[in-house]
Design an enzyme around this catalytic site. Sequence first.
Site, short mmCIF file in Angstrom:
data_model
loop_
_atom_site.label_atom_id
_atom_site.label_comp_id
_atom_site.label_asym_id
_atom_site.label_seq_id
_atom_site.Cartn_x
_atom_site.Cartn_y
_atom_site.Cartn_z
N GLU A 105 86.49 64.68 63.32
CA GLU A 105 87.48 64.79 64.39
C GLU A 105 87.15 65.96 65.32
O GLU A 105 87.20 65.81 66.55
CB GLU A 105 88.87 64.97 63.79
CG GLU A 105 89.43 63.74 63.13
CD GLU A 105 90.76 64.02 62.47
OE1 GLU A 105 91.71 63.24 62.68
OE2 GLU A 105 90.86 65.02 61.73
N GLU A 106 86.79 67.09 64.74
CA GLU A 106 86.48 68.25 65.56
C GLU A 106 85.29 67.96 66.48
O GLU A 106 85.30 68.32 67.66
CB GLU A 106 86.18 69.46 64.67
CG GLU A 106 85.96 70.75 65.45
CD GLU A 106 85.75 71.95 64.57
OE1 GLU A 106 85.58 73.05 65.13
OE2 GLU A 106 85.75 71.81 63.34
#
Length: 293
Positions: free
Chosen positions: A167-168
């Site tokens: 996600e990051e």
Amino acid sequence: MGIQMKALLLGAAMAAVACTTIIALILSLANHQTLDRPYSTQYGIVFDAGSTHTALFLYQWLGNKENNTGIVSQKQSCDVDGDGISSYVQNPLAAGESLKKCLDVAKAAIPEGEWKTTPVYLGATAGMRLLSLQNKSFADSILAEVTKTIQSYQFDFRGARILSGMEEGAYGWITINYLLESFIKHTFEGNWIHPKAGKILGALDLGGSSTQISFTPKDTVNKTDSAFNLQLYGYKYELYTHSYLCFGKDQALRKLQVYLHKTAGSSPVISHPCYHVGYNLSLTLNDPLKLSK
């Protein structure tokens, strides 16, 4: 060649500044209900809880969307005092208290009638991922305290959680290409269009505790743990993204410290997933990254 290099440098600079901020908002607010005011100005708050510090970002956008994705602009930002929330292992309550100054700043900037419909998110990154690996109860206690603090305000709290490395990486990639107008562009006529010649850039994000690489490959991503599918402004993207935990700037310096201690003949006592088995491991509560003889 020069233009391409400038674009890459610009992208790298913006990744360092804006990682996991406008991105998380774009993804999350695409599904935010507009209620009965489709063209009114709406607001959203994102806490970017990094490994070394936390920042609040206040965004605004109109209720209407382009192909189910919002057109978002940053209205204000606020740096939270102190280190990242992962540093509050001895005093989780203080992690929540540290957010109040910036929450008050956001509250003052939003019309009172919009408070209850303003979503608030907190996304923590590699610092909290590492703490969770060390001691999940410590990480859970910190998240519980920041949740209590945010819920004490009249905003629409949407959660405080630890983002995965994928996600990051994906959010950083979206940030770069959103700011460079690779996804959508505003014309002089006042229309939003998908750039025909828009070039999607990759993103390399060097953080404090991890490094992420994200790009759209020519071929299908076969590794399921590195494939991230998105739909933005009506277009689908398959992204390769991978996070290298322990390979951030701060962790590199700490690894060097460990090496220097070892070569000097000392026996470092550490408790951290980033270091090789073989060291004398014991938990140092006041600083999980601190070395001691």
